[in-house]
Design an enzyme around this catalytic site. Sequence first.
Site, PDB file in Angstrom:
ATOM      1  N   GLU A  26       0.848  -1.302   0.533  1.00  0.00           N
ATOM      2  CA  GLU A  26       0.372  -0.355  -0.091  1.00  0.00           C
ATOM      3  C   GLU A  26       0.892   1.619   0.225  1.00  0.00           C
ATOM      4  O   GLU A  26       1.859   1.399   0.150  1.00  0.00           O
ATOM      5  CB  GLU A  26      -1.030  -0.049   1.645  1.00  0.00           C
ATOM      6  CG  GLU A  26      -1.383   0.926   1.292  1.00  0.00           C
ATOM      7  CD  GLU A  26      -3.322   0.727   2.469  1.00  0.00           C
ATOM      8  OE1 GLU A  26      -2.207   0.457   3.413  1.00  0.00           O
ATOM      9  OE2 GLU A  26      -4.126   2.067   2.712  1.00  0.00           O
ATOM     10  N   ASN A 173     -12.516  -1.667  -0.647  1.00  0.00           N
ATOM     11  CA  ASN A 173     -11.149  -2.118   0.140  1.00  0.00           C
ATOM     12  C   ASN A 173     -12.261  -1.970   1.671  1.00  0.00           C
ATOM     13  O   ASN A 173     -12.524  -0.373   1.727  1.00  0.00           O
ATOM     14  CB  ASN A 173     -10.497  -1.593   0.638  1.00  0.00           C
ATOM     15  CG  ASN A 173      -9.832  -2.330   1.757  1.00  0.00           C
ATOM     16  OD1 ASN A 173      -8.675  -3.082   1.409  1.00  0.00           O
ATOM     17  ND2 ASN A 173      -9.402  -0.908   2.414  1.00  0.00           N
ATOM     18  N   GLU A 174     -12.435  -1.931   2.705  1.00  0.00           N
ATOM     19  CA  GLU A 174     -13.102  -2.490   3.443  1.00  0.00           C
ATOM     20  C   GLU A 174     -14.210  -1.044   3.964  1.00  0.00           C
ATOM     21  O   GLU A 174     -14.163   0.113   4.260  1.00  0.00           O
ATOM     22  CB  GLU A 174     -12.012  -1.766   4.705  1.00  0.00           C
ATOM     23  CG  GLU A 174     -11.036  -2.887   4.801  1.00  0.00           C
ATOM     24  CD  GLU A 174     -10.158  -2.881   6.118  1.00  0.00           C
ATOM     25  OE1 GLU A 174      -9.919  -1.537   6.563  1.00  0.00           O
ATOM     26  OE2 GLU A 174      -9.676  -3.697   6.697  1.00  0.00           O
ATOM     27  N   TYR A 240      -6.133  -9.414  11.717  1.00  0.00           N
ATOM     28  CA  TYR A 240      -5.089  -8.741  12.054  1.00  0.00           C
ATOM     29  C   TYR A 240      -5.056  -9.555  13.362  1.00  0.00           C
ATOM     30  O   TYR A 240      -5.854  -9.937  14.199  1.00  0.00           O
ATOM     31  CB  TYR A 240      -5.055  -8.032  12.066  1.00  0.00           C
ATOM     32  CG  TYR A 240      -4.587  -6.489  10.741  1.00  0.00           C
ATOM     33  CD1 TYR A 240      -3.567  -6.392   9.824  1.00  0.00           C
ATOM     34  CD2 TYR A 240      -5.829  -6.375   9.989  1.00  0.00           C
ATOM     35  CE1 TYR A 240      -2.963  -6.562   8.871  1.00  0.00           C
ATOM     36  CE2 TYR A 240      -5.950  -5.428   8.761  1.00  0.00           C
ATOM     37  CZ  TYR A 240      -4.507  -5.789   8.274  1.00  0.00           C
ATOM     38  OH  TYR A 240      -4.022  -4.623   7.076  1.00  0.00           O
ATOM     39  N   GLU A 297      -5.881  -9.300   3.753  1.00  0.00           N
ATOM     40  CA  GLU A 297      -4.919  -8.695   4.544  1.00  0.00           C
ATOM     41  C   GLU A 297      -5.005  -9.416   6.179  1.00  0.00           C
ATOM     42  O   GLU A 297      -5.695  -9.605   6.545  1.00  0.00           O
ATOM     43  CB  GLU A 297      -5.890  -6.865   5.140  1.00  0.00           C
ATOM     44  CG  GLU A 297      -5.259  -6.423   3.802  1.00  0.00           C
ATOM     45  CD  GLU A 297      -6.821  -4.505   4.631  1.00  0.00           C
ATOM     46  OE1 GLU A 297      -6.287  -4.640   5.428  1.00  0.00           O
ATOM     47  OE2 GLU A 297      -6.734  -4.236   3.276  1.00  0.00           O
ATOM     48  N   GLN A 346       2.218  -6.410   5.341  1.00  0.00           N
ATOM     49  CA  GLN A 346       2.293  -5.901   4.286  1.00  0.00           C
ATOM     50  C   GLN A 346       4.054  -5.997   3.976  1.00  0.00           C
ATOM     51  O   GLN A 346       4.844  -6.201   4.428  1.00  0.00           O
ATOM     52  CB  GLN A 346       2.401  -4.502   3.860  1.00  0.00           C
ATOM     53  CG  GLN A 346       0.470  -4.236   3.567  1.00  0.00           C
ATOM     54  CD  GLN A 346       0.356  -2.467   4.110  1.00  0.00           C
ATOM     55  OE1 GLN A 346       0.821  -1.639   3.344  1.00  0.00           O
ATOM     56  NE2 GLN A 346      -1.056  -2.288   3.714  1.00  0.00           N
TER      57      GLN A 346
HETATM   58  O1  AHR Z   1      -2.897  -2.576   6.127  1.00  0.00           O
HETATM   59  C1  AHR Z   1      -3.382  -1.687   6.691  1.00  0.00           C
HETATM   60  C2  AHR Z   1      -5.189  -0.868   6.788  1.00  0.00           C
HETATM   61  O2  AHR Z   1      -5.941  -1.830   7.690  1.00  0.00           O
HETATM   62  C3  AHR Z   1      -5.010  -1.313   5.193  1.00  0.00           C
HETATM   63  O3  AHR Z   1      -4.868   0.164   4.806  1.00  0.00           O
HETATM   64  C4  AHR Z   1      -6.571  -1.396   5.738  1.00  0.00           C
HETATM   65  O4  AHR Z   1      -7.433  -1.639   4.378  1.00  0.00           O
HETATM   66  C5  AHR Z   1      -6.735  -1.767   6.584  1.00  0.00           C
HETATM   67  O5  AHR Z   1      -7.177  -1.287   8.079  1.00  0.00           O
END
Ligand code: AHR
Length: 496
Positions: A26, A173-174, A240, A297, A346
């Site tokens: 990103e 995205n999101e 995450y 992600e 990332q």
């Molecule tokens: O990876 C960091 C961020 O986490 C991304 O931009 C977003 O999609 C997620 O919340």
Amino acid sequence: MANQVIINTDIVKGKINRNIYGHFAEHLGRCIYEGIWVGEDSLIPNTQGIRNDVLEALKRIKVPVLRWPGGCFADEYHWKDGVGPREGRKRMVNTHWGGVVENNHFGTHEFMLLCELLECEPYICGNVGSGTVQEMSEWVEYMTFDGESPMAAWRAQNGSEQPWKLKYFGVGNENWGCGGNMRPEYYADLYRRYQTYVRNYGDNKLYKIAGGANVDDYNWTEVLMKHAGWLMDGLSLHYYTIPGDFWLGKGSALDFPEDEWFITMKKALHMDELITKHSTIMDKYDPDKRVGLIIDEWGTWFDVEPGTNPGFLYQQNTIRDALVAGLHFNIFHNHCDRVHMTNIAQTVNVLQAMILTEGEKMILTPTYHVFDMYKVHQDAERLAVDSSFGSYEYNGEKLPQVTVSASRNDSGKVHISLCNIDHQNGAELSLELRGGARSSEAKVSGTLLTAASMNAHNTFERPDAVKPVDFSDVTIQADRLQLKLPPMSVVTLTVE
Ligand code: AHR
């Protein structure tokens, strides 16, 4: 003995899509700028602006697919700002990530060049949150139209006569959060509308990915599948691994107590439940599993390193991250019927990165080494595994001490990957090969990644503090392989 593994070499449970080993880069912190793009005039050796050391390292792990330009950045990105002569490109503010100036020097042409050099598939994420249908539609035309059209002509004028091949395209995205704070019903309608104008030109066939749920928002998956399932090829999921609390303190990447090690493993293992439950909902609308669950992600998210820009999400990477990666891959393999792609967050200098840079210096992280050890599973047949493992106990809570997955590649080699998450105890295990293969006749070699302390990591001064070594703790007894996994270890065995 508690720890037993049976590998059924004659029972194939599907194919491990190589895109499970995908990445995400990103416009955030030092991922794109410095981490990948240094510009043609840089003193750092580069290929048309892309740094060579990072390129070579990423080629070694066979990156199959790369997602770009975000993340949250994607829903604020206007692609037309990033094409044409670089000196004339618009300078904008990266409002999500640190409020820094984005000079748009890395745009569509630079990203496509990166993918060509890496020999990987591009995965572009379009802007739904703040972009128009026309803008998205024209981006696809710009990239893939082969013929006479305004966008194709502009692309040629900007240096690329030929269209690119583009398969993976994300529609936002999101969108439940930074991508527009939408309700699933509203986004489902927008998805239906936007994707209508994301066209297949010539023989370029897009694989359309709808913006999916956050963690355990099962209602999002339900609504999307119900109202738009037949119009998508993939539906995403973001999760995450955060030992602490997202807002109150996620925990340090380096300076953490034993209980945070345990919590991190527990939270990483939670991915299994999430995939199972989201897949069950998808099964209702798509029993043939045509629509892929695209976990675009995932990875650890800790507090930023002290003294660094909070908006840059720069964190160190330890043997703990390596275990998190190994656990995820074993889970992804075991769900390979539904999980068609994943993208770790990332690639460089951000979150659970493969690579860290400091100016012209570069180091590989323990996570990188896991990607390297596991790349043998890319596109291989998943083999059925029966296993029983003892527990890893901490403060009265229990987790399975070891996780495993196995595959066979097209030259017949069997690869078995094991993770021992116990930070104190090794694991002795007995492994039996069934279905034609005999352990006593097998030629076995292996690679091991481990460390002496929970927060062992690589630095620019000691870049090889954590690195893979040959694994030789394998003996053959009574037609079984006997293995000793050290505490905190990842092992990949090759059986020929
Ligand atoms: O990876 C960091 C961020 O986490 C991304 O931009 C977003 O999609 C997620 O919340």
